[in-house]
Design a protein around this motif. Sequence first.
Motif, PDB file in Angstrom:
ATOM      1  N   UNK A  71       0.852  -1.186   0.000  1.00 38.20           N
ATOM      2  CA  UNK A  71       0.000   0.000   0.000  1.00 38.20           C
ATOM      3  C   UNK A  71       0.887   1.235   0.000  1.00 38.20           C
ATOM      4  N   UNK A  72       0.659   2.101  -0.968  1.00 35.16           N
ATOM      5  CA  UNK A  72       1.475   3.301  -1.092  1.00 35.16           C
ATOM      6  C   UNK A  72       0.654   4.411  -1.720  1.00 35.16           C
ATOM      7  N   UNK A  73       0.767   5.596  -1.151  1.00 34.23           N
ATOM      8  CA  UNK A  73       0.186   6.804  -1.734  1.00 34.23           C
ATOM      9  C   UNK A  73       1.325   7.783  -1.962  1.00 34.23           C
ATOM     10  N   UNK A  74       1.369   8.374  -3.131  1.00 37.29           N
ATOM     11  CA  UNK A  74       2.402   9.368  -3.428  1.00 37.29           C
ATOM     12  C   UNK A  74       2.332  10.472  -2.374  1.00 37.29           C
ATOM     13  N   UNK A  75       3.469  10.884  -1.830  1.00 35.96           N
ATOM     14  CA  UNK A  75       3.473  11.875  -0.741  1.00 35.96           C
ATOM     15  C   UNK A  75       2.648  13.133  -1.021  1.00 35.96           C
ATOM     16  N   UNK A  76       2.669  13.634  -2.235  1.00 36.24           N
ATOM     17  CA  UNK A  76       1.927  14.862  -2.555  1.00 36.24           C
ATOM     18  C   UNK A  76       0.418  14.672  -2.489  1.00 36.24           C
ATOM     19  N   UNK A  77      -0.045  13.428  -2.445  1.00 38.29           N
ATOM     20  CA  UNK A  77      -1.481  13.146  -2.463  1.00 38.29           C
ATOM     21  C   UNK A  77      -1.987  12.557  -1.150  1.00 38.29           C
TER      22      UNK A  77
END
Length: 141
Positions: A71-77
């Motif tokens: 599970x990963x979300x781009x830091x800017x989002x």
Amino acid sequence: MLAAYHLQTQAEKGEAVADADRLPDRYRAEILDPRAAFADAVVLVASSRDTVVGCLVVTAPVAGRSEVKRLWTAPAFRGQGIASSLVCAALAHAADGGVSTLRLSVWQWRAGAIAMYERLGFSVTESWDERDQLVCMERAV
């Protein structure tokens, strides 16, 4: 997304590497050929316009259980509910596939992720992975 996930995780473990080419072989293999690495899994992605901003892998069921990985979300989002939405989509996918339990492991220093999983109904369970500082969680589907 996978490269960012693995690079950040290595850094958090105190084993930072300069680039994806220096990651351990098993992680590099995921980045170089995700289709092969996750051949029996379902990869969920979140996008904003034409940009992939999050991902999550749901493994194929074994004995009625599937596992959430990567599970990963781009830091800017981050902070926009993307990770929660991906986990909810994983739960729906698991339910559609007849899975009874969805499980995951998360590093204990990822307190925000642990809190999110708890909000979504996951609870800490006995570890199936012997790595130090890894928290194992599961939830009925």
